[in-house]
Design a protein around this motif. Structure first.
Motif, PDB file in Angstrom:
ATOM      1  N   SER A 114     -24.256 -87.179 -80.335  1.00  0.00           N
ATOM      2  CA  SER A 114     -22.944 -86.547 -80.536  1.00  0.00           C
ATOM      3  C   SER A 114     -22.260 -87.214 -81.721  1.00  0.00           C
ATOM      4  O   SER A 114     -21.403 -88.090 -81.573  1.00  0.00           O
ATOM      5  CB  SER A 114     -22.091 -86.695 -79.268  1.00  0.00           C
ATOM      6  OG  SER A 114     -22.715 -86.066 -78.178  1.00  0.00           O
TER       7      SER A 114
ATOM      8  N   LEU B 184     -20.890 -78.479 -82.425  1.00  0.00           N
ATOM      9  CA  LEU B 184     -21.452 -77.461 -81.539  1.00  0.00           C
ATOM     10  C   LEU B 184     -21.970 -76.258 -82.330  1.00  0.00           C
ATOM     11  O   LEU B 184     -23.027 -75.700 -82.009  1.00  0.00           O
ATOM     12  CB  LEU B 184     -20.395 -77.006 -80.533  1.00  0.00           C
ATOM     13  CG  LEU B 184     -20.153 -77.934 -79.341  1.00  0.00           C
ATOM     14  CD1 LEU B 184     -18.971 -77.430 -78.513  1.00  0.00           C
ATOM     15  CD2 LEU B 184     -21.400 -78.021 -78.466  1.00  0.00           C
TER      16      LEU B 184
ATOM     17  N   THR C   5     -25.437 -84.840 -77.039  1.00  0.00           N
ATOM     18  CA  THR C   5     -25.087 -83.490 -76.630  1.00  0.00           C
ATOM     19  C   THR C   5     -26.379 -82.686 -76.498  1.00  0.00           C
ATOM     20  O   THR C   5     -27.260 -82.773 -77.357  1.00  0.00           O
ATOM     21  CB  THR C   5     -24.150 -82.819 -77.654  1.00  0.00           C
ATOM     22  OG1 THR C   5     -22.870 -83.455 -77.580  1.00  0.00           O
ATOM     23  CG2 THR C   5     -23.979 -81.331 -77.371  1.00  0.00           C
TER      24      THR C   5
ATOM     25  N   VAL D 194     -24.339 -76.013 -71.834  1.00  0.00           N
ATOM     26  CA  VAL D 194     -23.849 -77.070 -72.718  1.00  0.00           C
ATOM     27  C   VAL D 194     -23.536 -78.329 -71.917  1.00  0.00           C
ATOM     28  O   VAL D 194     -22.789 -78.277 -70.936  1.00  0.00           O
ATOM     29  CB  VAL D 194     -22.570 -76.619 -73.470  1.00  0.00           C
ATOM     30  CG1 VAL D 194     -22.060 -77.742 -74.369  1.00  0.00           C
ATOM     31  CG2 VAL D 194     -22.832 -75.355 -74.283  1.00  0.00           C
ATOM     32  N   ASP D 195     -24.100 -79.448 -72.351  1.00  0.00           N
ATOM     33  CA  ASP D 195     -23.746 -80.766 -71.813  1.00  0.00           C
ATOM     34  C   ASP D 195     -23.250 -81.587 -72.987  1.00  0.00           C
ATOM     35  O   ASP D 195     -24.026 -82.192 -73.730  1.00  0.00           O
ATOM     36  CB  ASP D 195     -24.967 -81.424 -71.160  1.00  0.00           C
ATOM     37  CG  ASP D 195     -24.678 -82.838 -70.665  1.00  0.00           C
ATOM     38  OD1 ASP D 195     -23.479 -83.177 -70.505  1.00  0.00           O
ATOM     39  OD2 ASP D 195     -25.637 -83.604 -70.455  1.00  0.00           O
ATOM     40  N   LEU D 196     -21.925 -81.566 -73.176  1.00  0.00           N
ATOM     41  CA  LEU D 196     -21.292 -82.255 -74.299  1.00  0.00           C
ATOM     42  C   LEU D 196     -21.051 -83.701 -73.879  1.00  0.00           C
ATOM     43  O   LEU D 196     -20.082 -84.001 -73.176  1.00  0.00           O
ATOM     44  CB  LEU D 196     -19.981 -81.552 -74.660  1.00  0.00           C
ATOM     45  CG  LEU D 196     -19.263 -81.993 -75.939  1.00  0.00           C
ATOM     46  CD1 LEU D 196     -20.116 -81.708 -77.163  1.00  0.00           C
ATOM     47  CD2 LEU D 196     -17.923 -81.284 -76.061  1.00  0.00           C
TER      48      LEU D 196
END
Length: 343
Positions: free
Chosen positions: A29, A79, A16, A9-11
């Motif tokens: 996002s 998410l 995202t 996960v790269d928020l």
């Protein structure tokens, strides 16, 4: 060694990215929520397309600010939607979640991020990875101990500058500025000098078209609203105006790189000089930025392949190959205690 299945996960503040089983979801996002019913009307691209357009009864929420969770409930819902798109098997027991985090995130911010991920993916085993370490892995850095590199990851909300040795962060700087800061500066400059109100997308287009004024294009067209008459109009925006607006952010980034290089251990100097400075993130594509960093550091700099995917590519590599040390800081590093406190 068998690696536990899971998700990377790269928020991010602007986008995202979530990776699992060879598939990647890459979306803005953003989440659209109905004011009256609280129902989710759209997520990612569908929600972001409405941003700044003031749809009736719809709130557009951007759950991430400066690389950390700003709206917990919206972040969890977003998410969950992205994970559904990946169609992760529900039979997975305690999947590993490799989650990228800004190096300058506080313990509270890390706990908030951990809570959002575990709420969206219950029973997961969480592993934080510094964004700079993930970017290094995505850029092809050899994870063997002792292999050194300098990485500059320019995201939407933060810029991460780090010296790494293998999978370890040796020195780092985390700046709470990135592409969004640059966009706002351009919009403010255009309003002040030309009396034109720009939207986010128009400012972003000027940034990527004109950059730091080093290209042959000396002006670009932008559409907005006249600040006085409140009517739409089109204006030719000069490159010098955009370059001047970007200068404070660029100066902060090049200054952080120079400060970091002044602190590197002598044993890493050869690796750093020969390996060049690797630029990742969407902001790495800003025209002229690589040359400015190269001039300030007196070391060659280049933009990695597919820089926008670099961090998630590295996080996926860490998930796949099980680099347990990726992004960890050597014992005694001032950020080590914060990492331990965040769990």
């Amino acid at each position: 060694m068998r690696v536990r299945p899971g998700v990377a996960v790269d928020l991010g503040t602007v986008n995202t990215r979530v990776s699992a089983g060879g598939a990647v979801v890459d979306q803005p996002s953003a989440i659209a929520v109905n004011r009256r019913t609280a129902a989710i009307e759209g997520v990612g691209t569908d929600a972001d397309a409405l941003a700044g357009k003031d749809p009736v009864d719809i709130d557009i929420i951007h759950p991430v600010r400066d690389g950390v969770v700003a709206d917990f409930d919206a972040a969890v819902a977003m998410l969950q939607a992205f994970l559904r798109q990946l169609r992760m098997p529900r039979t997975l027991s305690r999947p590993l979640a490799v989650v990228c985090v800004p190096g300058g995130a506080t313990s509270l911010e890390r706990r908030s991020l951990a809570a959002a991920v575990t709420a969206a993916l219950p029973r997961c085993v969480l592993q934080f990875v510094d964004k700079s370490a993930a970017a290094a892995a995505g850029a092809g850095l050899n994870p063997a101990p002792g292999s050194g590199a300098v990485v500059v990851d320019v995201g939407g909300g933060t810029t991460e500058v780090a010296v790494l040795a293998g999978g370890y962060v040796v020195r780092s700087r985390s700046l709470r500025l990135g592409g969004n800061t640059m966009d706002r500066a351009i919009a403010q400059a255009v309003r002040t000098e030309l009396g034109l109100l720009l939207g986010r997308d128009a400012a972003r287009k000027l940034k990527m078209t004109l950059g730091l004024g080093e290209l042959a294009t000396w002006e670009a067209e932008a559409a907005g609203v006249d600040a006085g008459r409140q009517t739409p109009r089109v204006e030719q925006v000069p490159a010098r105006l955009v370059a001047a607006a970007l200068q404070p952010s660029v100066t902060a980034i090049t200054g952080a790189v120079s400060e970091l290089l002044a602190e590197i251990p002598p044993n890493l100097a050869e690796d750093v000089v020969r390996g060049k400075i690797r630029l990742a993130g969407g902001g790495a594509q800003l025209p002229g930025l690589a040359r400015r960093i190269e001039a300030a550091a007196d070391i060659a700099a280049y933009v990695v392949d597919d820089p926008m995917q670099c961090v998630i590519r590295g996080a996926t590599r860490i998930l796949r190959d099980g680099y347990a040390t990726a992004g960890r800081r050597p014992a005694g590093h001032p950020a080590a205690a914060a990492r331990a406190a965040a769990g």
